[in-house]
Enzyme design. Structure first.
Site, PDB file in Angstrom:
ATOM      1  N   MET A 217      37.684  49.852  40.836  1.00  0.00           N
ATOM      2  CA  MET A 217      37.822  50.533  42.126  1.00  0.00           C
ATOM      3  C   MET A 217      39.058  50.020  42.873  1.00  0.00           C
ATOM      4  O   MET A 217      39.190  50.228  44.079  1.00  0.00           O
ATOM      5  CB  MET A 217      36.569  50.354  42.982  1.00  0.00           C
ATOM      6  CG  MET A 217      35.361  51.075  42.429  1.00  0.00           C
ATOM      7  SD  MET A 217      34.121  51.513  43.675  1.00  0.00           S
ATOM      8  CE  MET A 217      33.706  49.898  44.319  1.00  0.00           C
ATOM      9  N   GLY A 218      39.957  49.368  42.133  1.00  0.00           N
ATOM     10  CA  GLY A 218      41.189  48.904  42.757  1.00  0.00           C
ATOM     11  C   GLY A 218      40.998  47.616  43.541  1.00  0.00           C
ATOM     12  O   GLY A 218      40.021  46.896  43.371  1.00  0.00           O
TER      13      GLY A 218
ATOM     14  N   LEU B 180      42.779  44.903  43.161  1.00  0.00           N
ATOM     15  CA  LEU B 180      42.626  44.075  41.965  1.00  0.00           C
ATOM     16  C   LEU B 180      42.948  42.608  42.228  1.00  0.00           C
ATOM     17  O   LEU B 180      43.763  42.264  43.089  1.00  0.00           O
ATOM     18  CB  LEU B 180      43.525  44.618  40.851  1.00  0.00           C
ATOM     19  CG  LEU B 180      43.318  46.095  40.487  1.00  0.00           C
ATOM     20  CD1 LEU B 180      44.248  46.485  39.351  1.00  0.00           C
ATOM     21  CD2 LEU B 180      41.864  46.382  40.124  1.00  0.00           C
TER      22      LEU B 180
ATOM     23  N   HIS C  16      40.072  40.981  37.473  1.00  0.00           N
ATOM     24  CA  HIS C  16      40.418  42.262  36.851  1.00  0.00           C
ATOM     25  C   HIS C  16      41.496  42.063  35.778  1.00  0.00           C
ATOM     26  O   HIS C  16      41.456  42.687  34.713  1.00  0.00           O
ATOM     27  CB  HIS C  16      40.943  43.247  37.899  1.00  0.00           C
ATOM     28  CG  HIS C  16      39.910  43.696  38.887  1.00  0.00           C
ATOM     29  ND1 HIS C  16      39.930  43.299  40.200  1.00  0.00           N
ATOM     30  CD2 HIS C  16      38.838  44.509  38.759  1.00  0.00           C
ATOM     31  CE1 HIS C  16      38.920  43.855  40.840  1.00  0.00           C
ATOM     32  NE2 HIS C  16      38.243  44.595  39.988  1.00  0.00           N
TER      33      HIS C  16
ATOM     34  N   GLY D  70      33.053  43.165  33.583  1.00  0.00           N
ATOM     35  CA  GLY D  70      32.779  41.785  33.925  1.00  0.00           C
ATOM     36  C   GLY D  70      31.286  41.500  33.993  1.00  0.00           C
ATOM     37  O   GLY D  70      30.502  42.331  34.448  1.00  0.00           O
TER      38      GLY D  70
ATOM     39  N   LYS E  31      29.996  39.409  35.952  1.00  0.00           N
ATOM     40  CA  LYS E  31      29.584  39.141  37.336  1.00  0.00           C
ATOM     41  C   LYS E  31      28.598  40.200  37.805  1.00  0.00           C
ATOM     42  O   LYS E  31      27.610  39.894  38.477  1.00  0.00           O
ATOM     43  CB  LYS E  31      30.793  39.114  38.277  1.00  0.00           C
ATOM     44  CG  LYS E  31      30.398  38.832  39.737  1.00  0.00           C
ATOM     45  CD  LYS E  31      31.591  38.865  40.660  1.00  0.00           C
ATOM     46  CE  LYS E  31      32.044  40.283  40.941  1.00  0.00           C
ATOM     47  NZ  LYS E  31      31.084  41.002  41.837  1.00  0.00           N
TER      48      LYS E  31
ATOM     49  N   SER F  63      35.869  38.410  43.500  1.00  0.00           N
ATOM     50  CA  SER F  63      35.404  39.734  43.882  1.00  0.00           C
ATOM     51  C   SER F  63      36.343  40.310  44.925  1.00  0.00           C
ATOM     52  O   SER F  63      36.862  39.576  45.781  1.00  0.00           O
ATOM     53  CB  SER F  63      33.984  39.654  44.463  1.00  0.00           C
ATOM     54  OG  SER F  63      33.595  40.884  45.042  1.00  0.00           O
TER      55      SER F  63
END
Length: 288
Positions: free
Chosen positions: A30-31, A33, A37, A148, A150, A186
């Site tokens: 979702m950008g 970054l 990422h 990920g 996470k 995050s």
């Protein structure tokens, strides 16, 4: 690196790649970054000859409109990072392209796992996730996609969707990438104030205390969970949940279960943090 927005342009480029014998590794984002990422992109480069990264702030997975409105859009900076990281293409569709009917006219739902933990805390969230990932998989048709760990529950949901719908896509999970102080990377960490950022690593430390207790032989799961929530509150967090679950289905553990995961979600100011720590307990029958 190619940046495409139109679906036809995406498909045309992908068709040329496939005719040339390229393998496609996909990283949906979702950008906004960060280094986590970039680790996904690096792993994707190891798994495919061409890496496609999507940047799409998916409105259907947000349970709060204000969260969607506040989510950072940093497309220029993101593309600069991706070019440096070696991505071959960035796909940047608009909401109108992804949802011509204005929303979820057709839904992809993964019952069971969608209703636990994050699903209970954020109603409708996983329907939005499953639907958009399914659409992106149909558009990109990758050989492999990297996510990920996470987002542990999300990764499980995507794997189940791929199995259930017979998608010929390998799903690769990458261990959580952390800051030096243990905080899981995050995009939402950007919501933390300077003072909150100093407190934030306490979230991971509380989860690690639960893991340590489990390794020492404690099985009073409810007490461990309640104590962890109280510990988070004492550190300034507002916990949504701290749960000890089986790693393979996220249900509460039963006697003899050894592959577990400690999952948590908590608010710190405007930031909602999530984290998890998988663990394997010694089999009691082997040590008795």
């Amino acid at each position: 690196m190619i940046i495409v927005q139109a679906i036809d342009a995406l498909r045309e480029e992908l068709s040329a790649w496939r005719k040339a014998g390229e393998t496609v590794a996909f990283v949906p984002t979702m950008g906004n970054l960060h280094a986590g990422h970039m680790a996904l992109v690096e792993r994707a480069r190891q798994l495919g000859s061409k890496v496609v990264v999507s940047i799409f702030v998916n409105p259907t997975q947000f349970d709060r409109k204000e969260d969607l409105a506040a989510y950072p859009r940093t497309l220029a900076e993101d593309c600069a990072q991706l070019q440096t990281a070696g991505a071959a293409m960035v796909f940047t569709p608009t909401p109108a392209m992804m949802y011509p009917a204005g929303g979820l006219a057709t839904r992809v739902e993964v019952p069971g796992i969608s209703e636990l933990l994050e699903g209970a805390a954020r109603p409708g969230h996983f329907t939005g996730v499953a639907t958009v990932v399914c659409k992106l998989f149909n558009l990109v048709q990758p050989d492999v996609a990297v996510f990920g760990e996470k987002d542990f529950q999300q990764l499980m949901l995507i794997r189940q969707m791929v199995r259930d719908l017979d998608m010929n896509i390998r799903i690769e999970g990458l261990p959580t990438v952390r800051e030096a102080d243990g905080l899981a990377m995050s995009s939402r960490n950007g919501y933390l104030t300077a003072a909150e950022r100093q407190l934030a690593p306490g979230f991971n430390r509380v989860l690690r205390e639960v893991v340590d207790a489990l390794h020492k032989g404690r099985h009073d799961y409810a007490s461990l969970q309640a104590d962890a929530a109280k510990s988070l509150e004492s550190r300034g967090f507002r916990p949504d949940y701290v749960e000890i679950r089986r790693a393979f289905d996220l249900l509460p553990p039963e006697q003899g279960d050894t592959d577990l995961v400690v999952l948590g979600s908590a608010w710190l100011g405007k930031a909602r943090l999530i984290d998890n720590l998988p663990l394997t307990l010694k089999n009691l029958t082997e040590t008795s």
